[in-house]
Design a protein around this motif. Structure first.
Motif, PDB file in Angstrom:
ATOM      1  N   ARG A 122       0.833  -1.176   0.038  1.00 14.03           N
ATOM      2  CA  ARG A 122       0.159  -0.054  -0.074  1.00 14.03           C
ATOM      3  C   ARG A 122       0.902   1.288   0.015  1.00 14.03           C
ATOM      4  N   ALA A 123       0.086   2.562  -0.402  1.00 13.80           N
ATOM      5  CA  ALA A 123       1.109   3.729  -0.422  1.00 13.80           C
ATOM      6  C   ALA A 123       1.252   4.179   0.998  1.00 13.80           C
ATOM      7  N   PHE A 124       2.447   4.709   1.199  1.00  8.27           N
ATOM      8  CA  PHE A 124       2.751   5.514   2.339  1.00  8.27           C
ATOM      9  C   PHE A 124       3.151   7.054   1.733  1.00  8.27           C
ATOM     10  N   THR A 125       2.610   8.031   2.407  1.00 14.30           N
ATOM     11  CA  THR A 125       3.108   9.404   2.145  1.00 14.30           C
ATOM     12  C   THR A 125       4.100   9.484   3.139  1.00 14.30           C
ATOM     13  N   GLN A 126       5.209  10.876   2.533  1.00 13.64           N
ATOM     14  CA  GLN A 126       6.261  11.087   3.516  1.00 13.64           C
ATOM     15  C   GLN A 126       5.913  11.058   5.104  1.00 13.64           C
ATOM     16  N   ASP A 127       4.603  11.872   5.168  1.00  8.94           N
ATOM     17  CA  ASP A 127       4.007  12.140   6.521  1.00  8.94           C
ATOM     18  C   ASP A 127       3.745  10.932   7.434  1.00  8.94           C
TER      19      ASP A 127
END
Ligand code: 3HC
Ligand code: NAI
Length: 706
Positions: A606-611
């Protein structure tokens, strides 16, 4: 010499027609409200005292003035404020002379720049180091320093925060003359008499024009500095404002320039970076306040033995040699000893090549190094530091030998990264003499020294560890015994959080980029490649038998190690390092291995943002740090901050993980952890201390004060 003396933070005494104003405010004559009041009153009184022809400013003790009182920052301002005192000094109708010795830093130098004449003793160090505290010189320094030394040199002084020697300050135009005397009163009086003999009157820095006469060149220096700051200051707040203040010094009349400086200074003062950097300043000075030092003093410490001449042993030897102490290095055999000595020589060769030390200094330091292949050579050493392989059996064998050869009262230290210091001490008959001295690589450069106190370690053994740190100019942090002590224990946990994110969908390159964006010089996978993946692999294998089966174990790093990809030294790790490159490039094969592992473990990426990445990474760090505190492994939250600031590259302008957690709010950190616990309750267990503090609305900082 005649006349009265007034008590207080600054006192006055008249020597014939010279009024000597001595700032006397231990430990470093910081310009607290009482000093400012006394100083201001003395200058004012001197104006109408017909017996006074000149005013001489001095500092009592080891320094002139170390600067503004850093403890006052963030509190309501008290009158008179420092810029006003400086202006009052400059406006004096009678000449004001400053005699500088020891530290003349920050506001201390600004007082001197507002004076009309300056004499420096040989031991003086001058600087405007406000940038290190997230500030700019706010008492006229940004306006007066360029008027004396020119824009370029002033910018360099303020942006670097460096200290200038008396000689360099004379050359730069910051002082008028150097004293031959070694007493500030004698030097100051002699210089003042010379000035009075030629009827020298007030000479105000605000009116100095020569250094800024070439306006175009000055503005070019400002532009160049602005570009440099934009490229290198990585999110720091005050450097760009320092540049703007100097621009004002060039473009605006003096009074207006002062107002610009004040506005920029107040912006910095209010910034979270200032609070974080001031926290770091005091945190580093707190670490030496430990219970053992209340009851015990260091044992004799005149000679050091180092066992092992590998990466760490050689670095430790250099650090000790640099401090002027002799070292006996012991290795397994003649060939290993020769390699150990060669590592030490290599460090000094580089220092000579870079012009950091002269060749004869290299020779002098190396002359203090002797080598041996038998332990008997350690019989005279006061302190022996073991830096052999990270293997309990090997370390215990070494300590059993030391028990035989070390003289009574010698301190025996292990540089182990993770192993149980009590178990190592048990190989001796005198565990009171044993402690951990955990250096960081490269040991001759890294400031941190974890001083690991075992259950039987005697207080004077601990005191000796702290004394060594002082001599080596390192920052000692007291740690208790556990797997990895303070730093490596916490690191293992947030690295685990990173590995889990990597398996769940973030690439190692995404994770490194997020951590760098936070302010770290490098991310965890760049770090792993630099340190060598084999070290962590060995630790993971050692722990395999005792690992909690309920805890998720990410095997991606093992997959790389199995291929012999240990990082920079093998040309590839998480990154590729073709032809010995130091800067790695992303490796598609690593990404393929990660994909393969995801398929094997059934993880849908799944996608992870920098935050997202940062919050998980830091929450894992903060939570484990809370456990470390709760278990008494670290004495205080600020000690954990120092470990991460000086040993692991945590961005200083964020103050360390505990300070950072407080600035975010512990309730937020706890809420994150509770959220993550829904997907993995075995890993994300909120620390009892974190829960307790968050639920009572307190921060880690409340424990520092206690
Ligand atoms: N304000 C308040 N306390 C200070 C201080 C300051 N400016 N400088 C040092 N101290 C305290 C330390 O916290 C320490 O206290 P402790 O004993 O309770 O721990 C004690 O003085 C001794 O300090 P050190 O242990 O650092 O002593 P050293 O002899 O090793 O070093 C020093 C002396 C070089 C003066 C070093 O303390 C130092 O660099 N101090 C800070 C200098 C500085 O940054 N000045 C600029 C301040 S900001 C400013 O002036 C703003 C202005 O432009 C308006
Ligand atoms: P290394 O492998 O570079 O050096 C170990 C040296 O010890 C070798 O030169 C070896 O010949 C020597 N040695 C082994 N057994 C010996 C014995 N019985 N007598 C004398 N010499 C012996 O290892 P490194 O990296 O220097 O690590 C040493 C210790 O320092 C380990 O405990 C490690 O965990 C710890 N450490 C390592 C850090 C690092 O970044 N490399 C950081 C902090 C601690």
């Amino acid at each position: 010499m005649t006349d009265s003396a007034s008590s207080g933070a600054a006192h006055t005494r008249r020597y014939e027609d010279v009024l000597v104003v001595t700032i006397d405010h231990p430990p470093v004559n910081a310009l607290s409200a009482a000093v400012r009041r006394d100083l201001s009153a003395a200058i004012q009184a001197a104006q109408t005292d017909t017996q006074v022809r000149a005013i001489l400013l001095l500092g009592a003790g080891r320094n002139f003035i170390a600067g503004a009182d850093i403890r006052e920052f963030g509190k309501p301002p008290q009158q008179p404020v420092l810029p006003e005192v400086c202006n009052q000094i400059e406006a004096s109708a009678k000449p004001v002379i400053a005699a500088l010795h020891g530290a003349a830093l920050g506001g201390g130098l600004e007082i001197a720049l507002a004076a009309h004449y300056r004499v420096a003793l040989a031991n003086a160090k001058l600087g405007l180091p406000e940038v290190n505290l997230g500030l700019l010189p706010g008492a006229g320094g940004t306006q007066r320093a360029p008027r004396l030394m020119g824009a370029e040199a002033a910018l360099d002084l303020m942006l670097s925060g460096k200290h200038l020697s008396a000689q360099a300050a004379l050359k730069a135009g910051l002082v008028d003359t150097l004293a031959t005397e070694d007493d500030a009163l004698d030097a100051g009086l002699a210089y003042t008499r010379q000035l009075l003999a030629v009827n020298a009157g007030p000479r105000r820095t605000r009116d100095a024009t020569a250094a800024l006469a070439d306006k175009q060149a000055s503005l070019a220096a400002v532009e160049a500095a602005a570009e440099r700051v934009a490229a290198t200051a990585k999110g720091l707040y005050s450097p760009a404002r320092i540049v703007e203040a100097v621009r004002a010094a060039i473009e605006q009349p003096f009074e207006e320039g002062l107002r610009s400086e004040r506005a920029l200074f107040l912006q910095c003062l209010d910034s979270p970076q200032r609070a974080a950097l001031v926290h770091a300043f005091f945190a580093e000075r707190e670490t030496a306040k430990i219970p053992e030092l209340k009851e015990a003093r260091s044992r004799r410490l005149e000679s050091v033995g180092v066992i092992g001449g590998g990466t760490m042993g050689a670095g430790i030897a250099v650090s000790v040699l640099d401090a002027g102490l002799p070292v006996v290095m012991v290795e397994q055999d003649a060939a290993a000893l020769a390699r150990g000595r060669a590592r030490v020589e290599q460090v000094y060769d580089l220092l000579v090549k870079k012009g950091r030390i002269p060749a004869d200094e290299r020779a002098a330091r190396l002359a203090r190094l002797t080598g041996a292949t038998t332990y008997d050579a350690l019989g005279e050493a006061d302190l022996i530091i073991e830096a052999v392989f990270e293997d309990m059996a090997v370390k215990q064998a070494v300590f059993a030998q030391l028990d035989r050869v070390a003289k009574p009262g010698a301190v025996l230290a292990t540089n182990t990264s993770y192993l149980d210091v009590n178990q190592i001490a048990a190989a001796t008959r005198g565990p009171a003499d044993v402690l951990g001295l955990h250096f960081f690589s490269p040991a001759n450069i890294m400031k941190l020294l974890e001083v690991v106190v075992g259950s039987d370690t005697a207080p004077d053994t601990v005191a000796t560890g702290f004394e060594l740190a002082r001599r080596l100019r390192k920052i000692p942090v007291r740690a208790g015994v556990c797997d990895g002590f303070i730093g490596n224990r916490i690191l293992a946990v947030h690295r685990q959080a990173a590995d889990m994110m990597m398996e769940d969908g973030a690439s190692p390159y995404d994770i490194d980029a997020a951590v760098r964006a936070f302010g770290y010089p490098m991310g965890p996978y760049q770090m792993a490649d630099l340190a060598g993946g084999d070290i962590g692999w060995a630790t993971r294998k050692r722990r395999a038998a005792t690992r909690d089966p309920a805890l998720r174990y990410v095997q991606i790093p093992d997959r790389l190690c199995e291929r012999g990809w240990f990082g920079q030294k093998t040309g590839r790790g998480f990154y590729l390092y073709p032809d010995g490159a130091r800067q790695g490039t992303p490796d598609p094969e690593v990404l393929a291995i990660i994909d393969e592992e995801r398929r094997r473990t059934g993880v849908a990426p799944r996608a992870f943002t920098q935050d997202d990445i940062l919050r998980r990474y830091l929450a894992a760090m903060i939570n484990e740090a809370a456990n470390v505190l709760h278990q008494g492994i670290a004495l205080r939250p600020s000690d954990v901050d120092v470990v991460f600031l000086s040993g692991y590259g945590f961005p200083r302008h964020r103050g360390g993980p505990m300070h950072y957690a407080d600035s975010v709010g512990l309730d937020h950190v706890l809420a994150d952890i509770r959220g993550y616990a829904k997907e993995d309750p075995a890993f994300w267990k909120p620390s009892p201390l974190l829960v307790q503090l968050a639920e009572s609305g307190r921060g880690f900082g409340s424990l520092n004060a206690a």
